[in-house]
Design an enzyme around this catalytic site. Structure first.
Site, PDB file in Angstrom:
ATOM      1  N   ASP A 395      13.375 -15.748 -17.725  1.00 46.20           N
ATOM      2  CA  ASP A 395      13.367 -16.983 -16.953  1.00 46.20           C
ATOM      3  C   ASP A 395      14.552 -17.013 -15.982  1.00 46.20           C
ATOM      4  OD1 ASP A 395      12.699 -19.533 -16.114  1.00 46.20           O
ATOM      5  OD2 ASP A 395      12.709 -20.416 -18.116  1.00 46.20           O
ATOM      6  N   GLU A 398      15.768 -15.498 -10.424  1.00 50.27           N
ATOM      7  CA  GLU A 398      15.762 -15.339  -8.963  1.00 50.27           C
ATOM      8  C   GLU A 398      17.053 -14.672  -8.434  1.00 50.27           C
ATOM      9  OE1 GLU A 398      15.247 -18.313 -10.505  1.00 50.27           O
ATOM     10  OE2 GLU A 398      13.083 -18.391 -10.347  1.00 50.27           O
ATOM     11  N   ASP A 465       8.548 -23.673 -11.919  1.00 46.07           N
ATOM     12  CA  ASP A 465       8.621 -25.041 -12.434  1.00 46.07           C
ATOM     13  C   ASP A 465       7.908 -26.008 -11.483  1.00 46.07           C
ATOM     14  OD1 ASP A 465      10.079 -23.908 -14.419  1.00 46.07           O
ATOM     15  OD2 ASP A 465      12.014 -24.640 -13.732  1.00 46.07           O
TER      16      ASP A 465
END
Length: 674
Positions: A395, A398, A465
């Site tokens: 998770d 980025e 998200d």
């Protein structure tokens, strides 16, 4: 000075400080690299989407004083020098034009930048840190259609006319590969921050900082050929594990071992098919421990053993963040395994921490450092892998930084402005390769971001998200298809969206059914979200219920039926994944992928093929009970629910009450409802 030269099947061009080379790079493909005033970098010095190809020498190179061409299979590139301009003066340009030899058509052509003194096809400006600022422009027209380019929630499948900032963010995934209806594929092989801009007459690629210009072009008769060439060049995914084709249960978040086991037992008690259950973030004591909080999870091994007996795999969340409270922080800092700011400040992201009321600034480990990748794995191995947890939720990879300014980061391998988009790629590579070294045959990890080539490192990507709304759901359909055309075939969403879902709201209850139906026909079938909660702990709390029985009795009956449908379809889905691992064909793809000669399919954005047999037409708007469906030509179609047959090449109106998602069976394929 010699403008053109050739050596070992490579064409070289040098003029006014620019050094360029064109190589054959795989089937019907060419790679172009250029820099100003310096030699070109080796691939080992830059995060690399492209693999070394089996075919790296051209079929033919022709050179004259003012012209050169290189041929590789069905692609040809020509370079002009001193071409007469409109004012009859000879101006240097070095323009490259690409042809499909089979059709003799120009498929791609560099578009000259005009100045008072010259015309040039490429702008390459040296900047600090040995980098270049890059601009390159190609001709286009209003009829060109562009697909791929990663995941961008811009409500469009066709990216023609869009401007895309090439910067990894939560929900925005940079995979700089595109497929054009003009018969070519294009990879911008630069992992730095930049921009893609498409207008009526041109397509422009820019990089704010790059080690060199690097792009790759391929040609093919169909989108399938083009994508296959790209997958061969950047890596075909391994075998998708059979267990991964079932239902994945997840929520933000199960706070304790007892809570998670209670849910798993309830699924089994209800005789519901479940393959995976996910332990989300903050199951740890501190970010960067990469271990369980043993107060909440007192005996992980016993839990894992019980779940294994139920036939349920366990996936745990792994963040790349490191808190000062972590037992590993001091060592990571001392060994230089943390990314840092240009001014030396390590702090990159404010976030909550267990047991601390205020936000804390956390740091990111640096995956451009191979030793840092191995250090992360040493923690995952000791605390998870050796307990038989062998799939990870990578998770926030980025990575998510303050104001998104990834260009302000300095990595072990160089400045963030030139490397930042490859962060998830290198993170995925490190975990995947270490899992392979431990003897795992086909690792798979769930990732929030990716870059070109991530598919070869077992990356199953989800769309981030996203809000819980029909508008958000509508965007996911297009996002998933563009990811497929970007070479990322293992893709999924948070069914129901991530934020804002009130499980008692009639609108959300309708949304969860429509999204769940769509999820059955996605590569990965996964329920997740942070449902509106009555407690005050917000993200660090458990959120409201998010199991299939949480949305009302009538909805439960519908969701149960679709879980059973997915279970029945798993042999078919496994076969489609096998095709994917042999040639890169995505299981979920736009209609034009299978029907490229039907011009209407290139404009259909809210239908898709699920494998070779099924056409899916989701209901993407609230309170809709019928919709128009286009059935492609060159096939006969059967409504899976009614058995009604249709000849392709026309639109129909089909009924879709809440319990039905329209889907159609091609020709004489098996009906999974029977």
């Amino acid at each position: 000075m010699t403008i053109f030269s050739k050596k070992d099947g490579t064409l070289y061009y040098s003029c006014k400080g620019q050094h360029l080379r064109i190589d054959a790079w795989g089937e019907n493909s060419l790679r172009i690299r250029a820099a100003m005033g310096s030699s070109l970098k080796n691939d080992k010095d830059i995060p690399q989407a492209l693999l070394t190809p089996q075919k790296s020498s051209s079929d033919s190179i022709t050179i004259t004083d003012t012209y050169a061409e290189i041929i590789n299979g069905n692609i040809k590139a020509t370079i002009d020098y001193n071409i007469p301009s409109d004012d009859n003066s000879n101006k240097h340009n070095g323009r490259i034009v690409f042809y499909n030899i089979k059709t003799n058509n120009i498929v791609l052509e560099e578009y000259l930048f005009q100045t008072k003194f010259s015309e040039t096809a490429r702008k390459i400006y040296p900047t600090r840190d040995g980098l270049h600022e890059l601009f390159i422009r190609f001709k286009s027209d209003r009829n060109e259609k562009i697909y791929g380019l990663g995941q961008h929630h811009n409500k469009s499948l066709n990216q023609k006319g869009c401007m895309i900032e090439m910067r990894q963010r939560n929900r925005d995934i940079i995979v700089p590969f595109m497929i054009s209806n003009k018969g070519y594929g294009f990879l911008w092989n630069n992992p730095g921050v930049g921009r893609f801009t498409s207008s009526i007459e041109s397509t422009v690629w820019e990089s704010a900082g790059a080690f060199q210009l690097d792009y790759w072009v391929t040609v093919g008769d169909t989108p399938q050929e083009i994508l296959s060439n790209y997958m061969q060049a950047t890596g075909i995914p391994g075998n998708f594990p059979d267990w991964g084709t079932g239902f994945w249960q997840c929520k933000l978040r199960y706070k304790t071992q007892d809570e998670l086991l209670e849910i798993a037992r309830e699924y089994k008690k209800r005789n519901l098919p479940i393959s995976v259950i996910v332990i989300d973030f903050f199951h740890w004591s501190a970010q960067g421990d990469w271990d369980f909080d043993y107060e909440a999870w007192p005996n992980p091994q016993a839990m894992i053993n019980e779940l294994d007996d139920m036939g349920i795999k366990v996936m745990v969340s792994v963040w790349p963040t490191v808190s000062t409270a972590s037992r590993n922080f001091a060592e990571l800092r001392e060994r230089g395994f943390l990314a840092r700011g240009r001014e030396g400040n390590l702090s990159l992201f404010p976030f909550a921490e267990v047991g601390i009321k205020s936000e804390q600034y956390v740091y990111f480990y640096d995956p451009t450092n191979p030793d840092a990748r191995d250090y992360l794995w040493s923690q995952l191995k000791k605390n998870y892998f050796e307990k038989n947890i062998k799939c990870y939720w990578l998770d926030a990879c980025e990575p998510e930084t303050i104001h998104g300014k990834t260009e302000e980061i300095l990595f072990h391998q160089g400045p963030g402005i030139a490397l930042a988009n490859s962060y998830p790629f290198l993170h995925e590579m490190g975990v995947y390769e270490n899992m392979k070294n431990e003897g795992m045959k086909d690792p798979i990890n769930l990732c929030r971001s990716a870059w070109a080539g991530s598919q070869r490192y077992g990356a199953a990507v989800w769309s981030g998200d996203i809000p819980s709304s029909f508008g958000s759901f509508k965007r996911q359909i297009r996002s998933g298809l563009n990811m497929a055309m970007s070479g990322i075939p293992w893709w999924t969403t948070d069914i129901g969206g991530f934020t804002g879902g009130d499980i008692d709201s009639p609108t959300f209850r309708e949304l969860i059914v429509r999204w769940f139906q769509y999820g059955v026909f996605c590569p990965i079938f996964r329920l997740h979200g942070f449902r509106l909660s009555k407690n005050s702990e917000l993200l660090l709390g458990s959120g409201n219920d998010n199991e299939v029985w949480s949305f009302g009795d009538e909805n439960y009956k519908i969701l149960k039926k679709y879980m059973e449908l997915r279970e029945k379809m798993r042999p078919y889905i496994i076969k489609q994944f096998t095709k994917c691992s042999s040639n890169g064909t995505p299981i979920m793809r736009p209609l034009f992928f299978d029907f490229p000669h039907d011009k209407k399919t290139w404009d259909i954005e809210n239908q898709y093929m699920f494998g070779s047999n099924y056409l899916i037409a989701p209901i993407e708007e609230e309170q809709i009970s019928e919709r128009i469906v286009y059935l492609p030509s060159e096939a006969e179609w059967t409504n899976a629910w009614t058995g009604e047959k249709f000849q392709g090449g026309k639109e129909i109106i089909t009924k879709a009450p809440l319990e039905i998602i329209p889907f159609f069976i091609k020709n004489d394929a098996q009906n999974p409802l029977k």
